[in-house]
Design a protein around this motif. Structure first.
Motif, PDB file in Angstrom:
ATOM      1  N   MET A   1       0.797  -1.112   0.051  1.00 52.77           N
ATOM      2  CA  MET A   1       0.007  -0.039  -0.070  1.00 52.77           C
ATOM      3  C   MET A   1       0.848   1.126   0.048  1.00 52.77           C
ATOM      4  SD  MET A   1      -2.976   1.142  -0.170  1.00 52.77           S
ATOM      5  CE  MET A   1      -3.833  -0.235  -0.002  1.00 52.77           C
ATOM      6  N   PHE A   2       1.941   1.104   0.934  1.00 54.09           N
ATOM      7  CA  PHE A   2       3.123   2.312   0.935  1.00 54.09           C
ATOM      8  C   PHE A   2       3.219   2.496  -0.630  1.00 54.09           C
ATOM      9  CE2 PHE A   2       5.810   5.484   2.495  1.00 54.09           C
ATOM     10  CZ  PHE A   2       6.944   5.315   1.575  1.00 54.09           C
ATOM     11  N   GLY A   3       3.879   1.774  -1.313  1.00 56.91           N
ATOM     12  CA  GLY A   3       4.399   1.684  -2.759  1.00 56.91           C
ATOM     13  C   GLY A   3       3.482   2.214  -3.463  1.00 56.91           C
ATOM     14  N   ARG A   4       2.269   1.817  -3.559  1.00 63.75           N
ATOM     15  CA  ARG A   4       1.126   2.389  -4.278  1.00 63.75           C
ATOM     16  C   ARG A   4       0.864   3.752  -4.026  1.00 63.75           C
ATOM     17  NH1 ARG A   4      -5.146   0.490  -4.393  1.00 63.75           N
ATOM     18  NH2 ARG A   4      -5.884   1.960  -6.182  1.00 63.75           N
ATOM     19  N   THR A   5       0.867   4.180  -2.714  1.00 61.46           N
ATOM     20  CA  THR A   5       0.421   5.539  -2.266  1.00 61.46           C
ATOM     21  C   THR A   5       1.531   6.374  -2.916  1.00 61.46           C
ATOM     22  OG1 THR A   5      -0.730   4.783  -0.629  1.00 61.46           O
ATOM     23  CG2 THR A   5      -0.003   7.181  -0.350  1.00 61.46           C
ATOM     24  N   LEU A   6       2.955   6.113  -2.720  1.00 63.67           N
ATOM     25  CA  LEU A   6       3.919   6.578  -3.022  1.00 63.67           C
ATOM     26  C   LEU A   6       4.179   6.860  -4.435  1.00 63.67           C
ATOM     27  CD1 LEU A   6       6.499   8.348  -2.161  1.00 63.67           C
ATOM     28  CD2 LEU A   6       7.901   6.060  -2.365  1.00 63.67           C
ATOM     29  N   SER A   7       3.867   5.876  -5.138  1.00 58.90           N
ATOM     30  CA  SER A   7       3.843   6.124  -6.747  1.00 58.90           C
ATOM     31  C   SER A   7       2.917   6.885  -7.233  1.00 58.90           C
ATOM     32  CB  SER A   7       3.672   4.501  -7.498  1.00 58.90           C
ATOM     33  OG  SER A   7       4.578   3.730  -6.731  1.00 58.90           O
ATOM     34  N   LEU A   8       1.907   6.913  -6.808  1.00 61.86           N
ATOM     35  CA  LEU A   8       0.449   7.884  -7.091  1.00 61.86           C
ATOM     36  C   LEU A   8       0.839   9.173  -6.784  1.00 61.86           C
ATOM     37  CD1 LEU A   8      -2.673   5.888  -6.320  1.00 61.86           C
ATOM     38  CD2 LEU A   8      -1.772   6.340  -8.327  1.00 61.86           C
ATOM     39  N   TYR A   9       1.685   9.518  -5.656  1.00 61.86           N
ATOM     40  CA  TYR A   9       1.987  10.720  -5.263  1.00 61.86           C
ATOM     41  C   TYR A   9       2.976  11.331  -6.266  1.00 61.86           C
ATOM     42  CZ  TYR A   9       4.442  14.524  -3.056  1.00 61.86           C
ATOM     43  OH  TYR A   9       4.986  15.679  -2.527  1.00 61.86           O
ATOM     44  N   PHE A  10       4.162  10.573  -6.802  1.00 69.12           N
ATOM     45  CA  PHE A  10       5.097  11.065  -7.551  1.00 69.12           C
ATOM     46  C   PHE A  10       4.778  11.292  -9.003  1.00 69.12           C
ATOM     47  CE2 PHE A  10       8.498   8.832  -4.716  1.00 69.12           C
ATOM     48  CZ  PHE A  10       8.878  10.176  -4.039  1.00 69.12           C
ATOM     49  N   ALA A  11       3.568  10.379  -9.233  1.00 70.76           N
ATOM     50  CA  ALA A  11       3.094  10.448 -10.910  1.00 70.76           C
ATOM     51  C   ALA A  11       2.196  11.715 -10.856  1.00 70.76           C
ATOM     52  CB  ALA A  11       2.369   9.192 -11.047  1.00 70.76           C
ATOM     53  N   GLY A  12       1.505  12.172  -9.650  1.00 72.97           N
ATOM     54  CA  GLY A  12       0.647  13.283  -9.656  1.00 72.97           C
ATOM     55  C   GLY A  12       1.456  14.366  -9.773  1.00 72.97           C
ATOM     56  N   HIS A  13       2.546  14.586  -9.096  1.00 75.84           N
ATOM     57  CA  HIS A  13       3.495  15.551  -8.903  1.00 75.84           C
ATOM     58  C   HIS A  13       4.151  15.756 -10.450  1.00 75.84           C
ATOM     59  CE1 HIS A  13       6.362  18.451  -7.546  1.00 75.84           C
ATOM     60  NE2 HIS A  13       7.353  17.661  -7.551  1.00 75.84           N
ATOM     61  N   PHE A  14       4.501  14.681 -10.915  1.00 73.14           N
ATOM     62  CA  PHE A  14       5.128  14.973 -12.363  1.00 73.14           C
ATOM     63  C   PHE A  14       4.124  15.256 -13.247  1.00 73.14           C
ATOM     64  CE2 PHE A  14       6.252  12.764 -16.244  1.00 73.14           C
ATOM     65  CZ  PHE A  14       7.471  13.255 -16.650  1.00 73.14           C
ATOM     66  N   ALA A  15       2.974  14.837 -13.219  1.00 72.66           N
ATOM     67  CA  ALA A  15       2.179  15.063 -14.381  1.00 72.66           C
ATOM     68  C   ALA A  15       1.663  16.484 -14.226  1.00 72.66           C
ATOM     69  CB  ALA A  15       0.863  14.260 -14.305  1.00 72.66           C
TER      70      ALA A  15
END
Length: 363
Positions: A1-15
């Motif tokens: 769950m931590f990996g998914r949350t972190l990935s979505l955070y980084f993806a949103g920031h990048f987008a």
């Protein structure tokens, strides 16, 4: 769950960063384009108020397609620099997240930008550019027309039993059957120059071009203005379309059929094949831009030369752009196969980016 949350955070920031850079570029291009067309309208080349604004608005998406790789590059650099400034990269590494896991969301978003840009944004910008060209033709009075981004004026020689002529124009509409800013040179059957015609618009009809608002200039004669001037031609409708059709106004989904039609007619389809493969390679090109940005900005917190590293990333991006233009010229000229010319820059840039990251992170 931590990996998914972190990935979505980084993806949103990048987008968000890439989208912001792209919108800034969109607005800047819109302002510059409007000023250019406004100056031409002020000189009497155009007529119309709100119509002029629509011409600019419909034209900008096509121009901004060339800025998409740079938006991804600059947005990626900004996103990685901000993540380092906030110590997010340090915290992620301390939590056991490798550089490749950190880059994965950015790479996926870059690929998605490329896919959306090819399959949705390109057809939309092509349709809007067609409308813009039609509006331009309806309000153009006189004067030169600026060529499109990828192509300069197109010239073609045509002959009939009555005379020979050369006709050219920097812009077209109506699938290439209509021309804007037309110049034609007419010769007699013996090859002697007869007259030059400059017209605001021209449209193809079976067996003839009809030039509107034309100025006819002949040797030892006073230039005269005519409402309509007819030039006979031996070109067919399909030949005219394949000659004058601007690639920027062709949707990604129509390129393969146009290439097949040109091949069946025995006409070179290199420019259609090249454009099709260039659009197919766009997701890989944007992935290469993300990797280039990662190489110059991910490790900047451990380096004192932050400015030089960012300048290096921008320089590499421009070098890649120049390489793409050279490859485009070689492919369109038939020097190298069009698919190779379209794919090679993106493949080479991606492989270089991956190799450097492997050396820095795992070497």
């Amino acid at each position: 769950m931590f990996g998914r949350t972190l990935s979505l955070y980084f993806a949103g920031h990048f987008a968000k960063m890439v989208g912001s850079i792209f919108m800034i570029g969109f607005l800047l291009i819109a302002v510059v384009t409007y000023v250019e067309f406004f100056n031409r309208a002020f000189k009497g080349d155009f007529a119309g108020g709100a119509t002029l604004a629509l011409v600019v608005l419909f034209r900008v998406p096509s121009v901004t397609e060339d800025s998409l790789p740079f938006a991804v590059l600059y947005g990626s650099i900004a996103a990685f620099v901000i993540a380092n400034r906030r110590l997010e990269v340090v915290v992620a590494r301390a939590a056991g997240v490798s550089a490749w896991q950190f880059l994965l969301p950015a790479c996926i978003v870059g690929l998605l930008f490329g896919i959306v840009g090819t399959t949705i944004y390109n057809p939309m910008s092509a349709a809007l550019l067609n409308w813009s060209n039609q509006l331009t033709a309806s309000i153009t009075r006189s004067g030169p027309v600026t060529p499109t981004a990828h192509e300069g004026p197109v010239w073609v020689r045509q002959a009939t039993t009555e005379a020979e002529s050369i006709i050219g124009a920097p812009q077209s509409y109506d699938d290439g059957l209509g021309l804007i800013g037309v110049t034609a040179y007419v010769f007699d059957p013996g090859g002697k120059f007869r007259e030059r015609i400059d017209a605001a618009r021209a449209h193809y009809y079976p067996g003839a071009w009809k030039l509107e608002d034309a100025k006819v200039t002949a040797p030892s004669a006073t230039p005269r203005l005519v409402a309509e001037y007819t030039i006979r031609t031996d070109l067919t409708e399909d030949e005219v379309k394949r000659t004058f059709l601007a690639l920027d106004s062709v949707s990604f989904w129509s390129l393969r059929s146009l290439a097949a039609s040109a091949s069946r007619a025995g006409v070179s389809a290199d420019r259609f094949v090249l454009q099709y493969n260039a659009l197919l390679a766009r997701p890989l090109l944007l992935l290469a831009m993300v990797l280039i940005a990662a190489n110059v900005s991910l490790r900047f917190s451990r380096s004192r030369d932050v400015g030089w590293m960012i300048i290096t990333g921008v320089g590499v991006g421009f070098m890649l752009y120049v390489l793409m233009k050279i490859a485009w010229d070689l492919g369109s000229g038939g020097v190298v196969p069009p698919p190779l010319a379209a794919w090679l820059p993106a493949i080479v840039a991606t492989l270089i980016g991956v190799t450097v990251l492997l050396h820095l992170e795992d070497g």
